[in-house]
Design an enzyme around this catalytic site. Structure first.
Site, mmCIF file in Angstrom:
data_model
loop_
_atom_site.group_PDB
_atom_site.id
_atom_site.type_symbol
_atom_site.label_atom_id
_atom_site.label_comp_id
_atom_site.label_asym_id
_atom_site.label_seq_id
_atom_site.Cartn_x
_atom_site.Cartn_y
_atom_site.Cartn_z
ATOM 1 N N HIS A 15 -7.244 -2.736 -5.154
ATOM 2 C CA HIS A 15 -7.099 -2.904 -6.748
ATOM 3 C C HIS A 15 -8.477 -4.039 -7.369
ATOM 4 C CE1 HIS A 15 -5.502 -4.651 -4.335
ATOM 5 N NE2 HIS A 15 -5.058 -6.067 -4.668
ATOM 6 N N ASP A 16 -8.783 -4.291 -6.137
ATOM 7 C CA ASP A 16 -9.644 -5.702 -6.876
ATOM 8 C C ASP A 16 -10.761 -5.089 -6.896
ATOM 9 O OD1 ASP A 16 -8.018 -8.129 -4.030
ATOM 10 O OD2 ASP A 16 -7.234 -7.469 -6.476
ATOM 11 N N ASP A 40 2.802 -4.931 1.578
ATOM 12 C CA ASP A 40 2.028 -6.014 1.147
ATOM 13 C C ASP A 40 2.226 -7.233 1.952
ATOM 14 O OD1 ASP A 40 -0.695 -5.615 -1.358
ATOM 15 O OD2 ASP A 40 -0.127 -7.389 0.256
ATOM 16 N N ASP A 67 -2.346 -10.348 2.362
ATOM 17 C CA ASP A 67 -3.190 -10.983 1.434
ATOM 18 C C ASP A 67 -3.773 -12.375 2.366
ATOM 19 O OD1 ASP A 67 -3.691 -10.382 -1.157
ATOM 20 O OD2 ASP A 67 -2.596 -12.195 -1.457
ATOM 21 N N ASN A 112 10.623 6.832 -15.831
ATOM 22 C CA ASN A 112 11.399 6.979 -16.231
ATOM 23 C C ASN A 112 11.412 6.155 -18.205
ATOM 24 O OD1 ASN A 112 10.218 4.067 -15.477
ATOM 25 N ND2 ASN A 112 12.611 2.797 -16.085
ATOM 26 N N GLU A 115 -6.089 -9.652 5.026
ATOM 27 C CA GLU A 115 -7.778 -9.630 4.448
ATOM 28 C C GLU A 115 -8.223 -10.245 3.757
ATOM 29 O OE1 GLU A 115 -6.796 -10.447 0.353
ATOM 30 O OE2 GLU A 115 -8.093 -9.348 -0.727
#
Ligand code: TEU
Ligand code: CA
Length: 558
Positions: free
Chosen positions: A332-333, A98, A199, A23, A256
């Site tokens: 992503h880390d 997650d 997490d 969008n 994790e």
């Protein structure tokens, strides 16, 4: 009893805010993900893991959740979620959400209540302690810099936050907290999701008495992970979670676990399935820690192959037959795999990305592909502080350069270029057109400048692209039992240039040989003569004595 479909699967991680905008607000969203399901099906993956998409103030890009049962408006609404899940299932794709339950956002209603007084329904949902001599209750530091405690005048107490002050740690000793978490899990599982990535789940059991942590020389705070990770009640909590929730659904879980050792994980990811199915361990992504312990991960030294092999081999061997492994190069880390573990030099980038893919995907365990890894995306190579947005990066710069003056600005900028989480969060590169086809608006975060050369559009028109190589890796996992279930044995452990291992399963044998250098090396692999060369990242035939730069060869026999 959880089915073993997690052993046969390849999982693709989507970082929603950087994947596909639909969008033109410059931020990826759920509708955008839907437009890419055909692409993911073509790649051949089985499961998608979405980083958090719940309502959040976004102080840590969604890892600070203020409402577990609603969708972050910028990503869409619950109808968009239901439509996406249905569409995923129609595509034969499963969904992992997650689960961030070591902590919530400080804007969660539980914390808003808890901080007001010591005698309300939520007072004991978090970890509150009286000041000690007018200071924080112990020496723990936050992963994001500063102390792990913040003072709340209304209670005249400190609360614990291993991460940002906006991420107060939940008190898992309180059964009401655990039941609230189980309710959240059931809310999503009853909607039909297929499991969770959890997490920092190995941090939820805090040590009795909250003792001081080891404090590296020169460090202002103690290393909390050293005393918190793998706490004494963790197995109890995970078994209760499994009994109360997970065992009632056909789902998979991956925990994790920063700092966990194989001996811990034998229980957490036991093949008995009474806790979780697998974990993300951190040994191979923590190899280049700074010799100055206070600086932790901030370093720009390359990873040595010997260290990498020893770390990965330990996890393969120690868990074999006892527990299940996840396999990942990046997320992503973490910085981008091809830049970190091989090379992003344009001369060798494609060969190196394929070599890393083959080296990982033929190991025992469930492979994870991070968005963009399948086209060989590289580190962002940002040079200016203004290009960074991650609080971990900005806080570290402020702490070490501006406040403590323990690192020169130029060195810290090198460290950020080398190992910041920002490297993994630049928008997905779909085309060579405007904003790499990620958005028609202004991207929320800087694009990697190399998107005209590295993008999905080009990859799909080039039979030799990293994409089609990953597609073959994934197909071979689906086809060959030796890949899914075979044992693991490394060879030539002291070879500093070449990574070699073999797999065996009911008469099927696989051998993987990977050159991690930009040199042509001579190695005698005649012992595999007669085996079929299953896949290689160089087109020509098979010279059994030579490995070209970053060449990988996979042999098969049955
Ligand atoms: O990361 C946990 C964790 O250990 C990270 O702090 C990691 O070690 C570090 O960022 C490496 O640079 C999880 C999430 O993956 C991360 O995105 C969150 O910021 C963190 O927990 C807090 O929820
Ligand atoms: Ca959007």
């Amino acid at each position: 009893m959880t089915q073993a479909w997690f052993k046969d699967s390849v999982i693709y991680q989507i970082y929603p805010r950087s994947f596909q905008d639909s969008n033109a607000d410059g931020i990826g969203d759920l509708k955008g993900i839907r437009t890419r399901l055909d692409y993911l099906k073509k790649l051949g993956v089985d499961v998608l893991w979405l980083n958090p998409i719940y309502r959040s103030p976004d102080k840590d890009n969604g890892y600070d959740i203020s409402d577990y049962e609603s969708i972050q408006p910028v990503y869409g609404d619950m109808q968009d979620f239901d439509d996406l899940l249905a569409d995923m299932h129609q595509h034969g794709l499963k969904l992992l959400m997650d689960l961030v339950v070591n902590h919530t956002s400080d804007e969660h209603k539980w914390f808003k209540e808890s901080r007001q007084s010591r005698d309300n329904d939520y007072s004991d949902y978090y970890i509150w302690r009286d000041p000690v001599d007018g200071h924080e209750p112990n020496n723990w530091g936050s992963y994001f810099g500063g102390p792990a405690w913040t003072y709340e005048p209304a209670r005249k107490q400190y609360y614990l936050h291993l991460f940002a002050p906006g991420q107060p740690d939940l008190n898992w000793e309180n059964p009401a907290v655990r039941n609230s978490v189980y309710d959240v899990m059931k809310f999503w599982l009853d909607k039909g999701i297929d499991g969770f990535r959890m997490d920092v789940i190995n941090l939820i059991s805090k040590p009795a008495g909250l003792p001081d942590a080891p404090q590296p020389d020169g460090a202002v705070y103690g290393n909390a992970e050293a005393v918190v990770a793998d706490g004494e009640r963790l197995n109890e909590y995970l078994r209760e979670m499994n009994r109360e929730v997970l065992s009632k659904y056909d789902v998979m879980t991956v925990g994790e676990m920063p700092g966990s050792k194989p001996s811990d994980v034998e229980d957490y990811a036991s093949l008995k399935g009474d806790e979780l199915n697998m974990v993300f361990q951190f040994e191979h992504v923590s190899l280049s820690s700074n010799p100055n312990k206070e600086l932790g991960k901030w370093n720009d030294k390359p990873v040595k192959l010997l260290d990498l092999k020893h770390a990965l081999n330990r996890w393969e061997s120690d868990l074999d037959g006892k527990a299940w492994n996840s396999l990942y190069w990046n997320n992503h880390d973490q910085p981008r795999a091809v830049s970190r573990f091989a090379t992003d030099d344009p001369k060798y980038r494609v060969a190196a990305a394929k070599m890393l893919g083959a080296t990982l995907h033929f190991m025992q365990g469930t492979p994870f592909v991070y968005e963009g890894e399948e086209i060989g995306m590289t580190n962002a190579n940002f040079k200016e502080l203004a290009e960074y947005e991650d609080l971990e990066s900005l806080n570290a710069y402020r702490q070490f350069v501006t406040e403590e003056h323990v690192v020169a600005e130029s060195d810290m900028l090198h460290y950020l270029t080398n190992i910041s989480r920002d490297n993994a969060r630049t928008p997905m590169q779909w085309t060579k057109g405007t904003n790499a086809g990620f958005t028609d608006g202004t991207p929320w975060f800087g694009l990697n400048k190399n998107y005209p050369d590295i993008n999905v559009e080009d990859a799909l028109t080039n039979d030799d692209s990293v994409f089609y190589f990953y597609q073959k890796l994934i197909a071979l996992r689906h086809q060959l039992d030796v890949v899914k279930y075979g044992d693991f044995k490394s060879l030539d452990d002291d070879d500093e240039q070449v990574y070699t291992y073999v797999r065996e399963w009911k008469g099927q044998q696989l051998a993987v040989v990977s050159n991690f250098t930009d040199q042509t090396v001579e190695r005698d692999y005649s012992f595999m003569s007669g085996d079929k060369l299953l896949i290689s990242n160089y087109p020509d035939g098979d010279d059994e004595k030579t490995l070209l730069p970053y060449q990988t060869k996979v042999y098969f026999t049955e």
